[in-house]
Design a protein around this motif. Structure first.
Motif, short mmCIF file in Angstrom:
data_model
loop_
_atom_site.label_atom_id
_atom_site.label_comp_id
_atom_site.label_asym_id
_atom_site.label_seq_id
_atom_site.Cartn_x
_atom_site.Cartn_y
_atom_site.Cartn_z
N ASP A 1 -39.39 33.22 7.96
CA ASP A 1 -38.10 33.40 8.69
C ASP A 1 -36.85 32.43 8.38
N ARG A 2 -37.13 31.19 7.97
CA ARG A 2 -36.30 30.35 7.50
C ARG A 2 -35.26 30.97 6.25
N MET A 3 -36.31 31.43 5.10
CA MET A 3 -35.82 32.11 4.18
C MET A 3 -34.84 33.35 4.30
N ARG A 4 -35.20 34.26 5.34
CA ARG A 4 -34.17 35.17 6.06
C ARG A 4 -32.96 34.71 6.42
N ARG A 5 -33.00 33.55 7.15
CA ARG A 5 -31.69 32.84 7.64
C ARG A 5 -31.00 32.30 6.68
N VAL A 6 -31.51 31.71 5.63
CA VAL A 6 -30.80 31.27 4.49
C VAL A 6 -30.09 32.24 3.68
N SER B 1 -34.85 34.55 -12.04
CA SER B 1 -35.04 33.76 -10.77
C SER B 1 -33.75 34.08 -10.12
N SER B 2 -34.28 34.18 -8.67
CA SER B 2 -33.10 34.05 -7.60
C SER B 2 -32.25 32.79 -7.66
N PRO B 3 -31.07 32.85 -7.52
CA PRO B 3 -29.91 31.84 -7.54
C PRO B 3 -30.29 31.01 -6.37
N MET C 1 -33.24 30.58 -4.47
CA MET C 1 -34.30 30.09 -4.56
C MET C 1 -34.28 28.84 -5.52
N THR C 2 -33.48 28.89 -6.52
CA THR C 2 -33.39 27.85 -7.46
C THR C 2 -32.52 26.71 -6.91
N GLU C 3 -31.63 27.11 -6.04
CA GLU C 3 -30.66 26.11 -5.34
C GLU C 3 -31.54 25.29 -4.35
N ALA C 4 -32.49 25.92 -3.73
CA ALA C 4 -33.52 25.57 -2.74
C ALA C 4 -34.32 24.63 -3.33
N PHE C 5 -34.82 25.07 -4.58
CA PHE C 5 -35.80 24.06 -5.06
C PHE C 5 -35.07 22.79 -5.74
#
Length: 117
Positions: free
Chosen positions: A106-111, A82-84, A86-90
């Motif tokens: 678009d928010r994912m790209r900014r993060v 898993s992507s770190p 995405m794990t942190e956002a979860f």
């Protein structure tokens, strides 16, 4: 009832070795079936050869199971990483309201840009 998150209750998700074993078992099962089908087809078409029917069929099945199991174990292990980000956002979403957060693209790209810079 919703599934229990991996970090709740002191439980942990499967380790990388467990994932590799699970992939190998699934791939071997599929390989045995495919080896049986192709082996039986070739025995019917061309005959069993000098080794006999059971040994020839066994060679097809074991060879196919080993190949499928090897590649499936590698694929399962790689696929479940898993992507770190995405794990942190979860984790943040779970701590905030107990429900997972679905982020717009678009928010994912900014993060990602904020984390990488």
């Amino acid at each position: 009832m919703p599934p229990v998150p991996a970090g709740a209750g002191g439980m942990a998700g499967p380790s990388t070795l467990d994932k590799a074993k699970m992939g190998a078992m699934m791939g071997s099962s599929v390989g045995l079936i495919i080896g049986f089908i192709f082996g039986a087809t070739n025995i019917i078409r061309f005959g069993p050869g000098p080794n006999g029917m059971l040994r020839t069929l066994g060679q097809y099945m074991v060879g196919s199971a080993a190949t499928f199991g090897f590649f499936m174990s590698i694929g399962t292990t790689i696929r479940t990483e898993s992507s770190p980000i995405m794990t942190e956002a979860f984790r943040r979403a779970q701590a905030r309201n107990g429900r997972p957060l679905i982020m717009p693209l678009d928010r994912m790209r900014r993060v990602r840009e904020a984390v990488s810079s």
